[in-house]
Design an enzyme around this catalytic site. Structure first.
Site, PDB file in Angstrom:
ATOM      1  N   GLU A  45       3.853  -5.575   4.189  1.00 45.14           N
ATOM      2  CA  GLU A  45       5.207  -6.325   4.400  1.00 45.14           C
ATOM      3  C   GLU A  45       5.321  -5.663   5.834  1.00 45.14           C
ATOM      4  O   GLU A  45       5.230  -4.316   5.713  1.00 45.14           O
ATOM      5  CB  GLU A  45       6.386  -6.100   3.236  1.00 45.14           C
ATOM      6  CG  GLU A  45       7.603  -7.719   4.244  1.00 45.14           C
ATOM      7  CD  GLU A  45       7.007  -8.620   4.307  1.00 45.14           C
ATOM      8  OE1 GLU A  45       6.251  -9.406   5.226  1.00 45.14           O
ATOM      9  OE2 GLU A  45       7.853  -9.155   4.161  1.00 45.14           O
ATOM     10  N   HIS A  88       3.773 -13.364  -3.201  1.00 45.78           N
ATOM     11  CA  HIS A  88       4.111 -12.175  -4.171  1.00 45.78           C
ATOM     12  C   HIS A  88       6.085 -13.244  -4.692  1.00 45.78           C
ATOM     13  O   HIS A  88       6.006 -13.484  -4.274  1.00 45.78           O
ATOM     14  CB  HIS A  88       4.525 -10.579  -4.652  1.00 45.78           C
ATOM     15  CG  HIS A  88       5.918 -11.020  -3.122  1.00 45.78           C
ATOM     16  ND1 HIS A  88       6.946 -10.799  -3.948  1.00 45.78           N
ATOM     17  CD2 HIS A  88       6.773  -9.887  -2.069  1.00 45.78           C
ATOM     18  CE1 HIS A  88       8.151 -10.172  -2.670  1.00 45.78           C
ATOM     19  NE2 HIS A  88       7.706 -10.007  -1.912  1.00 45.78           N
TER      20      HIS A  88
END
Length: 233
Positions: A103, A16
């Site tokens: 994550e 990202h």
């Protein structure tokens, strides 16, 4: 000389774009942060160059896109892919949001800097013999290295289910993972069958893309594509 690996399926790692915390070096796990304007530009730039029909990441050649459920990852997918391609992929059931590629769960260390984490652990009487290493020690109140290993290994099994029967390009079945700096680097270690604490220095810039594949058209020989050949007419 013919390309001996032509047609071998690939896995694209799409990180990202920049957020406020990634820019400042803060550990960002479950905290929802939007992309910065710079982060949006990073993703739009890489998407324009490599995502689209006839480009490196060709939506028509994808078997699946796995996206972290965090908003910054979903925004990255939304920016990188054209609207009609997203619509087609979603209509065909080829897009999945999954915690498997989320994550690392930082727990007590969420929002902290590395030196702050080390100071906190010292206060708690930890790391007397060796300094903190997330790849070995994991995170208090968050995920251990083994927990991250287990979910990434499960995702790799999912990917193999798409690709194992298509090692010579019998069917176009590239995969895209849209996720985060730590989880994608951890994925590389597990892809290569290294333990999480194996010393392997890696870098993946915000909005950047890495590529994995297989050597010798063999699903049991996972590899990193150090150099990428771009499509041409």
């Amino acid at each position: 000389m013919p390309d001996k690996d032509a047609g071998t399926p690939r896995v694209f790692l799409y990180r990202h774009g920049q957020t406020e915390w990634s820019q400042n070096g803060k550990y960002t796990g479950k905290t929802e942060l939007p992309l910065l304007p710079e982060g949006r530009k990073q993703v739009l730039a890489s998407g324009k160059l490599i995502v689209g029909h006839g480009k490196l990441i060709d939506p028509t050649k994808l078997a699946h896109v796995f996206i972290s459920p965090r908003e910054r990852a979903k925004e990255t997918f939304d920016l990188a892919f054209a609207d009609d391609d997203k619509e087609t992929l979603e209509k065909e059931g080829k897009v999945t949001e999954t915690e498997k590629i989320a994550e690392w769960g930082y727990g007590d260390y969420e929002g902290m800097l590395t030196h702050e984490i080390k100071a906190l652990r010292k206060e708690r009487g930890l790391d007397k013999e060796k300094g903190w290493d997330i790849w070995r020690d994991g995170c208090e109140g968050g995920e251990s290295a083994q927990e991250v290993t287990d979910r990434l290994d499960s995702l790799i099994e999912d990917i193999h289910s798409f690709q194992a029967a298509n090692m010579h390009g019998e069917k176009a079945c590239d995969i895209v993972l849209v996720a985060h700096g730590h989880s994608l680097r951890a994925f590389v270690k597990r892809w290569l069958k290294y333990p999480m604490d194996f010393s392997l220095q890696m870098m993946l810039e915000p909005g950047g893309v890495g590529v994995l594949s297989y050597a010798h058209h063999n699903v049991n020989e996972p590899a990193v594509m150090v150099g990428i050949g771009f499509p041409y007419e």
